[in-house]
Motif scaffolding. Structure first.
Motif, PDB file in Angstrom:
ATOM      1  N   LEU A 184     -29.963 -52.567 -33.919  1.00 35.68           N
ATOM      2  CA  LEU A 184     -30.403 -51.214 -34.252  1.00 35.68           C
ATOM      3  C   LEU A 184     -30.416 -51.093 -35.777  1.00 35.68           C
ATOM      4  CD1 LEU A 184     -28.298 -49.309 -31.559  1.00 35.68           C
ATOM      5  CD2 LEU A 184     -30.603 -50.239 -31.354  1.00 35.68           C
ATOM      6  N   ASP A 185     -29.994 -49.955 -36.308  1.00 41.79           N
ATOM      7  CA  ASP A 185     -29.943 -49.787 -37.755  1.00 41.79           C
ATOM      8  C   ASP A 185     -28.634 -50.361 -38.299  1.00 41.79           C
ATOM      9  OD1 ASP A 185     -28.762 -47.633 -36.238  1.00 41.79           O
ATOM     10  OD2 ASP A 185     -28.253 -46.723 -38.158  1.00 41.79           O
ATOM     11  N   GLY A 186     -28.685 -50.817 -39.549  1.00 45.06           N
ATOM     12  CA  GLY A 186     -27.483 -51.341 -40.183  1.00 45.06           C
ATOM     13  C   GLY A 186     -26.893 -52.497 -39.399  1.00 45.06           C
ATOM     14  N   ASN A 187     -25.579 -52.419 -39.142  1.00 43.36           N
ATOM     15  CA  ASN A 187     -24.890 -53.464 -38.407  1.00 43.36           C
ATOM     16  C   ASN A 187     -24.587 -53.056 -36.970  1.00 43.36           C
ATOM     17  OD1 ASN A 187     -24.797 -55.311 -40.556  1.00 43.36           O
ATOM     18  ND2 ASN A 187     -23.047 -54.246 -41.448  1.00 43.36           N
ATOM     19  N   ARG A 188     -25.370 -52.120 -36.444  1.00 45.35           N
ATOM     20  CA  ARG A 188     -25.146 -51.685 -35.066  1.00 45.35           C
ATOM     21  C   ARG A 188     -26.031 -52.489 -34.111  1.00 45.35           C
ATOM     22  NH1 ARG A 188     -25.113 -45.341 -34.268  1.00 45.35           N
ATOM     23  NH2 ARG A 188     -27.237 -45.503 -35.103  1.00 45.35           N
ATOM     24  N   TYR A 189     -25.406 -52.898 -33.012  1.00 45.87           N
ATOM     25  CA  TYR A 189     -26.086 -53.695 -31.997  1.00 45.87           C
ATOM     26  C   TYR A 189     -25.933 -53.023 -30.639  1.00 45.87           C
ATOM     27  CZ  TYR A 189     -26.195 -57.390 -35.524  1.00 45.87           C
ATOM     28  OH  TYR A 189     -26.417 -58.114 -36.664  1.00 45.87           O
ATOM     29  N   ALA A 190     -26.810 -53.373 -29.715  1.00 47.29           N
ATOM     30  CA  ALA A 190     -26.763 -52.757 -28.388  1.00 47.29           C
ATOM     31  C   ALA A 190     -27.317 -53.747 -27.364  1.00 47.29           C
ATOM     32  CB  ALA A 190     -27.583 -51.471 -28.358  1.00 47.29           C
ATOM     33  N   THR A 191     -27.106 -53.402 -26.100  1.00 41.30           N
ATOM     34  CA  THR A 191     -27.699 -54.184 -25.030  1.00 41.30           C
ATOM     35  C   THR A 191     -28.411 -53.239 -24.075  1.00 41.30           C
ATOM     36  OG1 THR A 191     -27.313 -55.912 -23.376  1.00 41.30           O
ATOM     37  CG2 THR A 191     -25.611 -54.213 -23.592  1.00 41.30           C
ATOM     38  N   VAL A 192     -28.721 -53.699 -22.877  1.00 35.37           N
ATOM     39  CA  VAL A 192     -29.531 -52.918 -21.948  1.00 35.37           C
ATOM     40  C   VAL A 192     -28.873 -51.579 -21.614  1.00 35.37           C
ATOM     41  CG1 VAL A 192     -30.570 -52.904 -19.657  1.00 35.37           C
ATOM     42  CG2 VAL A 192     -30.487 -55.017 -20.973  1.00 35.37           C
ATOM     43  N   GLY A 193     -29.633 -50.514 -21.700  1.00 36.04           N
ATOM     44  CA  GLY A 193     -29.154 -49.181 -21.340  1.00 36.04           C
ATOM     45  C   GLY A 193     -29.883 -48.674 -20.120  1.00 36.04           C
ATOM     46  N   ARG A 194     -30.445 -47.465 -20.207  1.00 36.73           N
ATOM     47  CA  ARG A 194     -31.182 -46.911 -19.076  1.00 36.73           C
ATOM     48  C   ARG A 194     -32.427 -47.729 -18.784  1.00 36.73           C
ATOM     49  NH1 ARG A 194     -31.923 -40.629 -20.366  1.00 36.73           N
ATOM     50  NH2 ARG A 194     -32.459 -41.505 -22.394  1.00 36.73           N
ATOM     51  N   MET A 195     -32.722 -47.895 -17.512  1.00 34.61           N
ATOM     52  CA  MET A 195     -33.880 -48.686 -17.108  1.00 34.61           C
ATOM     53  C   MET A 195     -34.705 -47.937 -16.080  1.00 34.61           C
ATOM     54  SD  MET A 195     -32.277 -52.524 -16.698  1.00 34.61           S
ATOM     55  CE  MET A 195     -33.838 -53.071 -15.997  1.00 34.61           C
ATOM     56  N   ASP A 196     -35.987 -48.255 -16.040  1.00 33.97           N
ATOM     57  CA  ASP A 196     -36.882 -47.693 -15.045  1.00 33.97           C
ATOM     58  C   ASP A 196     -37.963 -48.729 -14.756  1.00 33.97           C
ATOM     59  OD1 ASP A 196     -38.081 -45.991 -13.289  1.00 33.97           O
ATOM     60  OD2 ASP A 196     -38.786 -44.547 -14.779  1.00 33.97           O
ATOM     61  N   VAL A 197     -38.557 -48.633 -13.606  1.00 32.32           N
ATOM     62  CA  VAL A 197     -39.669 -49.510 -13.239  1.00 32.32           C
ATOM     63  C   VAL A 197     -40.914 -48.651 -13.123  1.00 32.32           C
ATOM     64  CG1 VAL A 197     -40.606 -51.091 -11.525  1.00 32.32           C
ATOM     65  CG2 VAL A 197     -38.143 -51.101 -12.012  1.00 32.32           C
ATOM     66  N   LEU A 198     -41.911 -48.930 -13.938  1.00 32.65           N
ATOM     67  CA  LEU A 198     -43.139 -48.145 -13.959  1.00 32.65           C
ATOM     68  C   LEU A 198     -44.310 -49.017 -13.512  1.00 32.65           C
ATOM     69  CD1 LEU A 198     -42.663 -46.330 -17.399  1.00 32.65           C
ATOM     70  CD2 LEU A 198     -42.078 -45.482 -15.117  1.00 32.65           C
ATOM     71  N   GLY A 199     -44.972 -48.588 -12.461  1.00 38.65           N
ATOM     72  CA  GLY A 199     -46.149 -49.323 -12.020  1.00 38.65           C
ATOM     73  C   GLY A 199     -47.322 -49.083 -12.940  1.00 38.65           C
ATOM     74  N   ARG A 200     -48.222 -50.034 -12.982  1.00 36.65           N
ATOM     75  CA  ARG A 200     -49.400 -49.891 -13.827  1.00 36.65           C
ATOM     76  C   ARG A 200     -50.296 -48.806 -13.245  1.00 36.65           C
ATOM     77  NH1 ARG A 200     -51.575 -53.039 -17.783  1.00 36.65           N
ATOM     78  NH2 ARG A 200     -53.825 -52.869 -18.157  1.00 36.65           N
ATOM     79  N   PRO A 201     -50.718 -47.835 -14.075  1.00 41.18           N
ATOM     80  CA  PRO A 201     -51.549 -46.743 -13.547  1.00 41.18           C
ATOM     81  C   PRO A 201     -52.915 -47.233 -13.116  1.00 41.18           C
ATOM     82  CG  PRO A 201     -51.413 -46.621 -15.957  1.00 41.18           C
ATOM     83  CD  PRO A 201     -50.434 -47.671 -15.509  1.00 41.18           C
ATOM     84  N   SER A 202     -53.424 -46.605 -12.038  1.00 42.12           N
ATOM     85  CA  SER A 202     -54.744 -46.953 -11.540  1.00 42.12           C
ATOM     86  C   SER A 202     -55.804 -46.107 -12.256  1.00 42.12           C
ATOM     87  CB  SER A 202     -54.827 -46.687 -10.020  1.00 42.12           C
ATOM     88  OG  SER A 202     -53.870 -47.467  -9.345  1.00 42.12           O
ATOM     89  N   PRO A 203     -57.002 -46.640 -12.440  1.00 49.18           N
ATOM     90  CA  PRO A 203     -58.058 -45.854 -13.089  1.00 49.18           C
ATOM     91  C   PRO A 203     -58.482 -44.676 -12.208  1.00 49.18           C
ATOM     92  CG  PRO A 203     -58.936 -47.908 -12.196  1.00 49.18           C
ATOM     93  CD  PRO A 203     -57.448 -47.986 -12.067  1.00 49.18           C
ATOM     94  N   ARG A 204     -58.888 -43.612 -12.851  1.00 52.13           N
ATOM     95  CA  ARG A 204     -59.340 -42.430 -12.102  1.00 52.13           C
ATOM     96  C   ARG A 204     -60.633 -42.720 -11.361  1.00 52.13           C
ATOM     97  NH1 ARG A 204     -59.607 -37.125 -15.635  1.00 52.13           N
ATOM     98  NH2 ARG A 204     -60.516 -36.484 -13.642  1.00 52.13           N
ATOM     99  N   ARG A 205     -60.730 -42.187 -10.181  1.00 51.67           N
ATOM    100  CA  ARG A 205     -61.967 -42.325  -9.406  1.00 51.67           C
ATOM    101  C   ARG A 205     -62.439 -40.913  -9.035  1.00 51.67           C
ATOM    102  NH1 ARG A 205     -62.628 -47.580  -7.929  1.00 51.67           N
ATOM    103  NH2 ARG A 205     -60.790 -48.923  -7.988  1.00 51.67           N
ATOM    104  N   ASP A 206     -63.386 -40.398  -9.790  1.00 52.10           N
ATOM    105  CA  ASP A 206     -63.886 -39.030  -9.565  1.00 52.10           C
ATOM    106  C   ASP A 206     -64.879 -39.005  -8.385  1.00 52.10           C
ATOM    107  OD1 ASP A 206     -62.360 -38.078 -11.648  1.00 52.10           O
ATOM    108  OD2 ASP A 206     -63.939 -38.571 -13.107  1.00 52.10           O
TER     109      ASP A 206
END
Length: 208
Positions: free
Chosen positions: A186-208
């Motif tokens: 992160l900034d300076g000497n701060r480090y981190a690992t995995v935090g909140r996670m989500d799985v997002l599917g790829r959006p489908s194109p609009r079909r009018d």
């Protein structure tokens, strides 16, 4: 607030590291022509392309020499290895960042075992769950153009071999990055690992 880096008095260039975060860490192992090994972490590191597989890392020139030892070794041999840093390896990673004389083996300083590579000469970090052997594509040297700036070296490498710890490969054959708890900066000497996670599917194109 708007800041012009060229004209703002006492502009803090570390601001960029705070904005572009979290950043993956490329733990780069190299070897010079004499067989001396170097290991150093770079938080300006990322994947450029998967086909062809290309990674990139960069750094500013240190105050006491024209470029970092890692860059010198890569110029000399054209090879390097990237090693995934995990949360459990954060202390060793930090120890390997020490400003040591050229030719110092940071593996030994950090108490890390080496593992042999297949396609290149530099060794891998044995404890790392994923390592990528790379051959140099090119180095782009960026020259300073204003006060407070230093020269920067950008290294592009083609991945020619991949090592994976099978404990982190799922039933679907994919490498489970989250389970390794990758260390990020992160900034300076701060480090981190995995935090909140989500799985997002790829959006489908609009079909009018």
């Amino acid at each position: 607030m708007f800041l012009d880096p060229a004209t703002t008095p006492d502009f803090k260039r570390t601001l960029f590291n705070a904005i572009v975060a979290p950043r993956p860490i490329g733990w780069i192992s190299t070897m010079n022509s004499k067989g001396q090994v170097n290991l150093a972490p770079f938080s300006h590191f990322n994947l450029v392309s998967t086909a062809p597989p290309v990674v990139i890392f960069s750094c500013n020139a240190p105050a006491d020499r024209h470029e970092k030892d890692t860059i010198t070794n890569v110029r000399e041999t054209g090879e390097f290895v990237t090693n995934l840093v995990t949360w459990d390896l954060r202390t060793q990673m930090n120890l390997s960042s020490i400003d040591a004389p050229y030719g110092t083996d940071e593996f030994e300083l950090a108490g890390l075992d080496k593992a042999p590579s297949v396609m290149v000469k530099p060794p891998r970090v044995a404890a790392s769950p994923a390592s990528m052997e790379c051959r140099l594509l090119r180095i782009v040297d960026i020259e300073p153009t204003g006060p407070g700036e230093t020269a920067s070296n950008v290294v592009f490498g083609r991945v020619v071999g991949v090592h994976l710890d099978e404990r982190f490969i799922g039933e679907d054959g994919r490498f489970d990055t989250a389970r390794t708890e990758p260390l990020t900066r992160l900034d300076g000497n701060r480090y981190a690992t995995v935090g909140r996670m989500d799985v997002l599917g790829r959006p489908s194109p609009r079909r009018d």
